[in-house]
Design a protein around this motif. Structure first.
Motif, PDB file in Angstrom:
ATOM      1  N   ASN A   4     -14.354 -12.177  -9.452  1.00 23.43           N
ATOM      2  CA  ASN A   4     -14.792 -13.474  -8.751  1.00 23.43           C
ATOM      3  C   ASN A   4     -14.643 -13.563  -7.360  1.00 23.43           C
ATOM      4  O   ASN A   4     -14.726 -14.654  -6.602  1.00 23.43           O
ATOM      5  N   THR A   5     -13.790 -12.850  -6.633  1.00 24.60           N
ATOM      6  CA  THR A   5     -13.467 -12.548  -5.520  1.00 24.60           C
ATOM      7  C   THR A   5     -14.716 -12.587  -4.385  1.00 24.60           C
ATOM      8  O   THR A   5     -15.434 -11.652  -4.527  1.00 24.60           O
ATOM      9  N   PRO A   6     -14.805 -13.496  -3.391  1.00 29.49           N
ATOM     10  CA  PRO A   6     -16.125 -13.552  -2.637  1.00 29.49           C
ATOM     11  C   PRO A   6     -15.594 -12.384  -1.332  1.00 29.49           C
ATOM     12  O   PRO A   6     -14.488 -12.111  -1.142  1.00 29.49           O
ATOM     13  N   PHE A   7     -16.877 -11.738  -1.084  1.00 36.42           N
ATOM     14  CA  PHE A   7     -16.944 -10.797   0.133  1.00 36.42           C
ATOM     15  C   PHE A   7     -17.825 -11.349   1.073  1.00 36.42           C
ATOM     16  O   PHE A   7     -19.037 -11.538   0.755  1.00 36.42           O
ATOM     17  N   TYR A  52     -20.751 -12.999  -0.925  1.00 41.66           N
ATOM     18  CA  TYR A  52     -21.353 -12.565  -2.314  1.00 41.66           C
ATOM     19  C   TYR A  52     -20.035 -12.405  -3.107  1.00 41.66           C
ATOM     20  O   TYR A  52     -18.831 -12.525  -2.578  1.00 41.66           O
ATOM     21  N   LEU A  53     -19.947 -12.118  -4.614  1.00 36.66           N
ATOM     22  CA  LEU A  53     -19.047 -11.908  -5.042  1.00 36.66           C
ATOM     23  C   LEU A  53     -18.849 -10.535  -5.762  1.00 36.66           C
ATOM     24  O   LEU A  53     -19.846  -9.919  -5.766  1.00 36.66           O
ATOM     25  N   LEU A  54     -17.872 -10.059  -5.783  1.00 31.04           N
ATOM     26  CA  LEU A  54     -17.416  -8.461  -6.223  1.00 31.04           C
ATOM     27  C   LEU A  54     -18.178  -8.292  -7.514  1.00 31.04           C
ATOM     28  O   LEU A  54     -18.746  -7.355  -7.694  1.00 31.04           O
ATOM     29  N   GLY A  64     -17.210  -1.080 -14.301  1.00 30.38           N
ATOM     30  CA  GLY A  64     -15.987  -1.830 -14.541  1.00 30.38           C
ATOM     31  C   GLY A  64     -15.418  -2.185 -13.156  1.00 30.38           C
ATOM     32  O   GLY A  64     -15.275  -1.482 -12.175  1.00 30.38           O
ATOM     33  N   PHE A  65     -14.604  -3.061 -13.324  1.00 31.97           N
ATOM     34  CA  PHE A  65     -13.543  -3.393 -12.178  1.00 31.97           C
ATOM     35  C   PHE A  65     -12.520  -2.400 -11.505  1.00 31.97           C
ATOM     36  O   PHE A  65     -12.628  -2.084 -10.315  1.00 31.97           O
ATOM     37  N   VAL A  88     -10.216 -16.754   2.274  1.00 27.09           N
ATOM     38  CA  VAL A  88     -11.208 -17.007   1.343  1.00 27.09           C
ATOM     39  C   VAL A  88     -12.048 -15.690   1.110  1.00 27.09           C
ATOM     40  O   VAL A  88     -12.985 -15.254   1.677  1.00 27.09           O
ATOM     41  N   GLY A  89     -11.355 -14.752   0.341  1.00 26.79           N
ATOM     42  CA  GLY A  89     -12.079 -13.292  -0.007  1.00 26.79           C
ATOM     43  C   GLY A  89     -11.876 -12.348   0.876  1.00 26.79           C
ATOM     44  O   GLY A  89     -10.826 -12.291   1.538  1.00 26.79           O
ATOM     45  N   ILE A  90     -12.716 -11.251   0.878  1.00 20.55           N
ATOM     46  CA  ILE A  90     -12.472 -10.177   1.849  1.00 20.55           C
ATOM     47  C   ILE A  90     -13.772  -9.910   2.688  1.00 20.55           C
ATOM     48  O   ILE A  90     -14.849 -10.395   2.449  1.00 20.55           O
ATOM     49  N   THR A  91     -13.419  -9.088   3.911  1.00 25.02           N
ATOM     50  CA  THR A  91     -14.612  -8.656   4.697  1.00 25.02           C
ATOM     51  C   THR A  91     -14.640  -7.140   4.657  1.00 25.02           C
ATOM     52  O   THR A  91     -13.718  -6.643   4.477  1.00 25.02           O
ATOM     53  N   ILE A  92     -15.792  -6.594   4.579  1.00 30.40           N
ATOM     54  CA  ILE A  92     -16.183  -5.443   4.327  1.00 30.40           C
ATOM     55  C   ILE A  92     -16.567  -4.921   5.586  1.00 30.40           C
ATOM     56  O   ILE A  92     -17.668  -5.171   6.090  1.00 30.40           O
ATOM     57  N   GLN A  93     -15.850  -3.693   6.224  1.00 27.66           N
ATOM     58  CA  GLN A  93     -16.825  -3.055   7.194  1.00 27.66           C
ATOM     59  C   GLN A  93     -16.869  -1.694   7.063  1.00 27.66           C
ATOM     60  O   GLN A  93     -16.207  -0.953   6.322  1.00 27.66           O
ATOM     61  N   LEU A  94     -18.085  -1.340   7.166  1.00 28.72           N
ATOM     62  CA  LEU A  94     -18.816   0.032   6.641  1.00 28.72           C
ATOM     63  C   LEU A  94     -18.894   0.918   8.080  1.00 28.72           C
ATOM     64  O   LEU A  94     -18.698   0.598   9.026  1.00 28.72           O
ATOM     65  N   HIS A  95     -18.468   2.243   7.662  1.00 30.71           N
ATOM     66  CA  HIS A  95     -18.568   3.105   8.580  1.00 30.71           C
ATOM     67  C   HIS A  95     -19.494   4.163   8.237  1.00 30.71           C
ATOM     68  O   HIS A  95     -19.520   4.651   6.951  1.00 30.71           O
ATOM     69  N   ALA A  96     -20.038   4.970   9.123  1.00 29.62           N
ATOM     70  CA  ALA A  96     -21.185   5.897   8.933  1.00 29.62           C
ATOM     71  C   ALA A  96     -20.481   7.368   8.657  1.00 29.62           C
ATOM     72  O   ALA A  96     -19.275   7.416   9.103  1.00 29.62           O
ATOM     73  N   PRO A  97     -20.731   8.095   7.717  1.00 24.93           N
ATOM     74  CA  PRO A  97     -20.238   9.307   7.592  1.00 24.93           C
ATOM     75  C   PRO A  97     -20.165  10.381   8.805  1.00 24.93           C
ATOM     76  O   PRO A  97     -21.037  10.067   9.666  1.00 24.93           O
ATOM     77  N   LEU A  98     -19.074  10.912   8.958  1.00 28.55           N
ATOM     78  CA  LEU A  98     -19.084  12.019  10.130  1.00 28.55           C
ATOM     79  C   LEU A  98     -20.084  12.912  10.097  1.00 28.55           C
ATOM     80  O   LEU A  98     -20.622  13.518   8.998  1.00 28.55           O
ATOM     81  N   ALA A  99     -20.470  13.109  11.347  1.00 32.02           N
ATOM     82  CA  ALA A  99     -21.537  14.359  11.411  1.00 32.02           C
ATOM     83  C   ALA A  99     -20.822  15.561  10.980  1.00 32.02           C
ATOM     84  O   ALA A  99     -19.623  15.748  10.942  1.00 32.02           O
ATOM     85  N   SER A 100     -21.576  16.729  10.531  1.00 35.59           N
ATOM     86  CA  SER A 100     -21.150  17.785  10.256  1.00 35.59           C
ATOM     87  C   SER A 100     -19.927  18.593  11.038  1.00 35.59           C
ATOM     88  O   SER A 100     -18.874  18.996  10.597  1.00 35.59           O
TER      89      SER A 100
END
Length: 134
Positions: A4-7, A52-54, A64-65, A88-100
């Motif tokens: 129930n942790t918000p993100f 959102y919630l996890l 599952g968790f 209050v919760g977590i922040t998610i930072q996404l990164h792009a996959p590395l180029a070949s």
């Protein structure tokens, strides 16, 4: 963290499409469930507009968790995601996959791919720079 942790997503985090690198290079290392979590997060990315919630990830992907926490650990280790704990919760930072070129110049990533696949030869066949060596 609990289900129930918000993100929320980090604001103004522009990402190019994941492309083929995610499946070709990262999938053998991360495994299908972790890549599914990453793809779900990419598809849900909203520039940090909402919280959102996890549990939403768990329900949507039917995992599952403990599997979600493992996926987060793997994504962080491979440089595809960062988590920031907030009041209050977590922040998610996404990164792009590395180029070949970048992926194969990272000795650790290359070795992990060799261990997960059928050896050095299979990895060399994936490496675009090896196509021009003959």
């Amino acid at each position: 963290m609990k289900p129930n942790t918000p993100f929320a997503f980090l604001k103004n985090n522009l990402l190019p499409p994941a492309g083929a690198a995610l499946e070709q290079y990262y999938l053998p290392i991360l495994e299908t469930e972790t890549v599914a979590v990453y793809r779900y997060l990419l598809a849900s990315y909203d520039q940090g507009e909402k919280q959102y919630l996890l549990a939403q990830i768990l329900n949507h992907l039917n995992i599952g968790f403990p599997q979600l926490l493992l996926a987060f650990d793997r994504l962080i280790a491979m440089g595809l995601m960062d988590l920031y704990e907030e009041e209050v919760g977590i922040t998610i930072q996404l990164h792009a996959p590395l180029a070949s070129e970048q992926f194969f110049s990272n000795a650790v990533f290359k070795r992990l791919l060799e261990k997960k696949m059928i050896g050095e030869k299979a990895v060399e066949d994936l490496n675009p720079s090896s196509l021009f060596r003959d």
